[in-house]
Structures are given as structure tokens and as C-alpha cells.
Design a protein around this motif. Structure first.
Motif, PDB file in Angstrom:
ATOM      1  N   GLU A  98       0.822  -1.210   0.000  1.00  0.00           N
ATOM      2  CA  GLU A  98       0.000   0.000   0.000  1.00  0.00           C
ATOM      3  C   GLU A  98       0.851   1.254   0.000  1.00  0.00           C
ATOM      4  N   GLY A  99       0.510   2.174  -0.888  1.00  0.00           N
ATOM      5  CA  GLY A  99       1.017   3.546  -0.821  1.00  0.00           C
ATOM      6  C   GLY A  99       2.476   3.724  -1.167  1.00  0.00           C
ATOM      7  N   LEU A 100       3.047   2.866  -2.003  1.00  0.00           N
ATOM      8  CA  LEU A 100       4.460   3.047  -2.356  1.00  0.00           C
ATOM      9  C   LEU A 100       4.607   4.125  -3.424  1.00  0.00           C
ATOM     10  N   SER A 101       5.803   4.661  -3.526  1.00  0.00           N
ATOM     11  CA  SER A 101       6.116   5.693  -4.507  1.00  0.00           C
ATOM     12  C   SER A 101       6.751   5.040  -5.728  1.00  0.00           C
TER      13      SER A 101
ATOM     14  N   SER B 107      -7.725   0.044  -2.080  1.00  0.00           N
ATOM     15  CA  SER B 107      -8.147   0.201  -0.689  1.00  0.00           C
ATOM     16  C   SER B 107      -9.292  -0.735  -0.316  1.00  0.00           C
TER      17      SER B 107
ATOM     18  N   ASP C  86       2.335  -1.861   4.629  1.00  0.00           N
ATOM     19  CA  ASP C  86       2.122  -0.434   4.437  1.00  0.00           C
ATOM     20  C   ASP C  86       3.438   0.156   3.925  1.00  0.00           C
TER      21      ASP C  86
ATOM     22  N   ASP D  49      -0.848   1.494  -5.002  1.00  0.00           N
ATOM     23  CA  ASP D  49      -0.944   0.201  -4.316  1.00  0.00           C
ATOM     24  C   ASP D  49      -0.654  -0.871  -5.369  1.00  0.00           C
TER      25      ASP D  49
ATOM     26  N   ILE E 237       1.886   7.653  -6.515  1.00  0.00           N
ATOM     27  CA  ILE E 237       1.612   6.793  -5.368  1.00  0.00           C
ATOM     28  C   ILE E 237       0.691   5.664  -5.827  1.00  0.00           C
TER      29      ILE E 237
ATOM     30  N   LYS F  27      13.899   3.370   1.510  1.00  0.00           N
ATOM     31  CA  LYS F  27      13.459   4.443   2.383  1.00  0.00           C
ATOM     32  C   LYS F  27      14.677   5.082   3.022  1.00  0.00           C
TER      33      LYS F  27
ATOM     34  N   ASP G 218      -5.570   2.268  -6.832  1.00  0.00           N
ATOM     35  CA  ASP G 218      -6.241   2.342  -5.536  1.00  0.00           C
ATOM     36  C   ASP G 218      -6.815   0.965  -5.219  1.00  0.00           C
TER      37      ASP G 218
ATOM     38  N   THR H 150       3.962   3.114   2.680  1.00  0.00           N
ATOM     39  CA  THR H 150       3.976   4.579   2.666  1.00  0.00           C
ATOM     40  C   THR H 150       5.387   5.084   2.976  1.00  0.00           C
ATOM     41  N   GLY H 151       5.894   5.967   2.143  1.00  0.00           N
ATOM     42  CA  GLY H 151       7.240   6.510   2.342  1.00  0.00           C
ATOM     43  C   GLY H 151       8.327   5.691   1.675  1.00  0.00           C
TER      44      GLY H 151
END
Length: 483
Positions: A328-331, A370, A379, A342, A340, A453, A368, A381-382
Motif C-alpha cells: 500500500e502507498g508506495l512511490s 483500498s 504499508d 498500491d 503513489i 526508504k 487504488d 507509505t514513504g
């Protein structure tokens, strides 16, 4: 009403209540003692008719069982019905109409072992005094020989209930008619990507009382099947809470389950789906064991008649919103822009001629996600997605490579290693992909990348399997060999 009549009613009510109270401990004991009955000769879900033939031969020698040859497959493999019991109610259970759906076949032999054991003798004697059980395991042995859905003719047996074009279909119909079965259990496997609707839980077991017409009417025959399912669901929720679904009940006029219902046999479909970390479906096999026995006891004691059909309707529908791995939410960088995303990744089984298999993963969806779930989730994210690179050194063969520290190679962002001499197979147990000397990185996004990261690579995804690069012990079921 006089006191004597009231006392009798209270006494009878006490017996009924006691019977209901005793059932749950019975099923708990069945579940906990399952290993005593598990057929140890079948450990994996890919097996052929030859594997179960010795088991059937043993039941032929057992005077408590009657084994009858009822037909043959296209290639001449026997279809044999195993019967036990003296009761007036006939219950017909058949499995593996689809050759690659073997979970319930394993469970059938576990149940037969249970019926043949000395344990639980009192309740078994009560059961077999009221019902007669008829098991037809592996309806499609030619399909099982290749672990494929269809039979040798290429026909889906479960779409052949009207024309009866295949000998296996004719046998199934003839057995049902000869028994005039009161209840039928149609035992299948479903996709591991089904989940119980609007939940992250896999539909490890799904039930259905098939419709017998387009209007999905509920008569006594179908209603009884629904009530039995309510009882089964109540038991299985204790061992796989939230992991039960309800299979789609759209009427299929060619299907056996729908027609069995129409012909007057209360028919219950059981579909075995996915269970976390259970690729060989051994835990689901156990759920089948308990679930089916619970149904048989319920039918024999007729307590299913007390079940509320509305509880059947309350079982969540099957949904298909599961991935093997969800990030989820990777760049993700594309043409100089950051996006961004998923990612949903699935691990497809590829089978060889020996019925062995390996995984060849693919990115199933992106964007998306979700409303989707994963057996494994991260997750991200970031984290920035970094495509895997090819290691600069070419090795002579995989033997030389085994001397290298693969973990350190992965930490440098390499997902592929070139070999001068590739193994003559399509996969490797090494946690990195092996490629030919002239291999070029694919332009499309493949499930072989890293997550970065703060300038450090923290995770690798190798052939769709997530690797924590900072853990000493990690497992990739297999990577791919690309010629």
C-alpha cells in the motif's frame, strides 16, 4: 393441563436441551482428535487414483463397509462407491468432479477412518443406525491424473448433468437415482482469492444450497439444505472465525448441484478456498472433516430442522478481493514523475508433468486497492520502488553461485544473476532469479523490485515474495530461471 403432563414435557425438553448442549463438546473433541483419523498416506493435494486405490482395497476387506464399482472413467479408471450404515436416510457424498479440486477427497478418507475406528463408538452407532452413507471419491480420476479441472474429453463434468455426455456424469446421475438420496454433498475447491465479503478474511470454506430454478425459489428440499448449512457454519465459526462465505447461487441449469436439488436430493455445496500459510490445504481438510461430520450428525438427529433459514442468508457472500501480497502507498517513478500506487501481486502455480509445481508471480492490479486485501500486507507509505538490477558478475553455474552470500547481493539491489550454464528447469530454490548471459531487464514492471526508504533498501520482492532484508531468516518459495 395437569401436573403429570407438564412434568413429562419438562422432562422431554430437558432431553432435547441436553442433546443440543452435548453436540458442541462432541465437535470440539472431533476437532482436537483429528490427527487420530487423518489419512497419513495423503499429505499433498496433488495425487492420483493410484494413491487412493490401496485405501479402497482395505475397505473392501472390511465387513462394515460395502464397496461397489459403479462405473469407469474414459480411460477405464474405476469409480467405486463406499457405503456404510443401516439407516433409512441415504446421504450421498461425492468429490473431485474437477480433477484439480482434491481437498474434500482427502477429508473423505479421514471421515472413513473415523467411521472405522473404535473411538466415539456410541455416537457413531447412533449415527449409522439412522443414516446410510455413500461416498464416491474422485469422480474425475482422469482429470486428477493430470491435476486438471476437466475430464479426458475436455468436458467440465459439473456442466454435464443434462446431456450426460461423459461416462463419469452418467455414473454420478445413476448412483443418485439408484439411491434416491435424501441428502447430497457436492464437494469442491474454489479460488484461494475469495474472501468473505467486505472482510480481509479468506473464504476458507464456502457453502451453498444451490438453486433449482432461475427464480431461486426455496422449497422443502432446498430449505433443508440451507438449514443444514446453518448448523455447519455455526460449528466452523469456532475454528475459522469469519472465514466462511456463501457461494454464488445463480441458477446453472447444466450443473449437478442445481439439478440434484431439482431431482429431490437436498444438496449442499462445500467449496474449499484458501487459508493462510496452508498451500496444501491441510487445515481446510480438517475443517471439511469437522464440518461434514457435524452435518451428518445434524441430519441423523434431525436437529437441523430447528435452524433458521435467515441465518443462512446472513452468511457473507463470497467476494474476490484478495491478493497473495498487497503493498500500500508506495512511490513509483515513471517518466520523471512520482506516483503513489498500491500493488496487488499473485503467485500463480505452474505445474510440471510429475504434478510438482512452482510459483511464477505477476502483478495482478495496481492503483487504488483500498477495497482489497492480502494474505500478506505491507504499508509501503514513504517507500520508493526500485526496479531490480542484474548482478555485474556472471557465474559458471548454480553450484558456484551457492557459495555466494545471496543476502548481501540482494541488499545491493540485485534481483537477477546471469549464469553461463542454466539448470534445466524453470525455477530455483535460491532467493534470486537466474538468467541467461544475454538477458535484458524487462521494460514492464515485474514483481522483482526493492523498496527504499531514507536511501536504504529495506525490502525486496523476489518473484512476488516479500523479503525483509534486515532479517537473517527469510523465505522465498522459489525464484524464476529465465533462459
Amino acid at each position: 393441563m395437569n401436573f403429570k403432563n407438564i412434568s413429562c414435557l419438562l422432562f422431554l425438553f430437558g432431553i432435547i436441551s441436553l442433546g443440543s448442549a452435548q453436540k458442541k463438546p462432541l465437535y470440539a473433541k472431533l476437532y482436537s482428535s483429528y490427527e487420530n483419523f487423518k489419512e497419513e498416506s495423503i499429505e499433498k493435494r496433488r495425487f492420483t487414483r493410484a494413491k487412493i486405490q490401496p485405501l479402497i482395497e482395505e475397505f473392501k476387506k472390511n465387513r462394515d463397509f460395502k464397496v461397489t464399482k459403479v462405473g469407469e472413467s474414459i480411460q477405464g479408471r474405476p469409480l467405486e462407491l463406499i457405503s456404510i450404515g443401516q439407516g433409512e436416510l441415504d446421504i450421498f457424498l461425492w468429490s473431485q468432479m474437477h480433477g484439480d479440486e482434491s481437498t474434500a477427497t482427502m477429508a473423505i478418507f479421514d471421515i472413513l477412518n473415523f467411521l472405522d475406528s473404535r473411538e466415539f463408538s456410541e455416537v457413531k452407532n447412533e449415527l449409522l443406525a439412522k443414516v446410510k452413507l455413500h461416498f464416491l471419491p474422485m469422480v474425475n480420476p482422469d482429470g486428477a491424473q493430470r491435476f486438471q479441472r476437466r475430464n479426458l474429453l475436455g468436458v467440465d463434468i459439473n456442466r454435464d448433468a443434462l446431456r450426460l455426455q461423459s461416462p463419469e456424469s452418467k455414473t454420478l446421475k445413476r448412483v443418485r437415482d439408484s439411491l434416491e438420496a435424501d441428502f447430497g454433498f457436492n464437494l469442491h475447491d474454489q479460488s484461494t482469492y475469495y474472501n468473505a465479503e467486505r472482510t480481509p478474511k479468506p473464504a476458507s470454506i464456502s457453502y451453498l444450497a444451490p438453486a433449482y430454478n432461475y427464480e431461486k425459489s426455496i422449497n422443502k428440499v432446498r430449505g433443508d439444505a440451507m438449514r443444514v448449512i446453518v448448523q455447519m457454519n455455526d460449528i466452523i465459526q469456532k475454528y475459522a472465525p469469519g472465514q466462511v462465505g456463501r457461494y454464488n447461487d445463480d441458477f446453472e441449469p447444466r450443473a449437478f448441484g442445481d439439478n440434484m436439488q431439482k431431482w429431490g436430493t437436498s444438496t449442499i455445496l462445500i467449496e474449499s478456498g484458501g487459508y493462510p500459510n496452508d498451500p496444501e490445504k491441510q487445515e481446510i481438510r480438517k475443517l471439511n472433516f469437522v464440518s461434514i461430520l457435524a452435518a451428518l450428525f445434524s441430519i441423523a438427529q434431525e436437529d437441523y430442522q430447528n435452524a433458521d433459514i435467515s441465518s443462512y442468508e446472513a452468511i457473507p457472500n463470497n467476494d474476490r478481493n484478495l491478493f497473495d501480497l498487497k503493498l500500500e502507498g508506495l512511490s513509483y517513478e515513471l517518466l520523471g514523475e512520482e506516483y503513489i500506487l498500491d500493488l496487488g501481486i499473485n503467485q500463480e502455480e505452474i505445474q510440471n508433468e510429475n504434478l510438482d509445481y512452482f510459483y511464477d508471480s505477476y502483478i495482478s492490479d495496481r492503483g487504488d486497492l483500498s477495497t482489497y486485501y492480502g494474505y500478506k500486507e505491507l504499508d509501503a507509505t514513504g517507500y520508493k520502488l526500485i526496479k531490480g538490477k542484474v548482478y555485474p558478475e556472471t557465474f559458471a553455474n548454480s553450484g558456484q553461485l551457492e557459495e555466494e552470500n545471496i543476502s548481501e547481493i540482494l541488499k545491493q539491489g540485485y534481483a537477477y544473476i546471469r549464469l553461463k550454464e542454466l539448470p534445466r528447469q524453470e525455477f530455483t530454490k535460491l532467493p534470486i532469479n537466474l538468467v541467461a548471459e544475454d538477458f535484458q531487464l524487462p521494460e514492464n514492471l515485474e514483481p522483482n523490485f526493492f523498496l527504499e526508504k531514507d536511501g536504504k533498501l529495506n525490502y525486496a520482492v523476489i518473484n512476488g515474495f516479500l523479503v525483509d532484508l534486515f532479517k537473517k531468516d527469510f523465505q522465498v518459495e522459489n525464484a524464476i530461471i529465465i533462459d
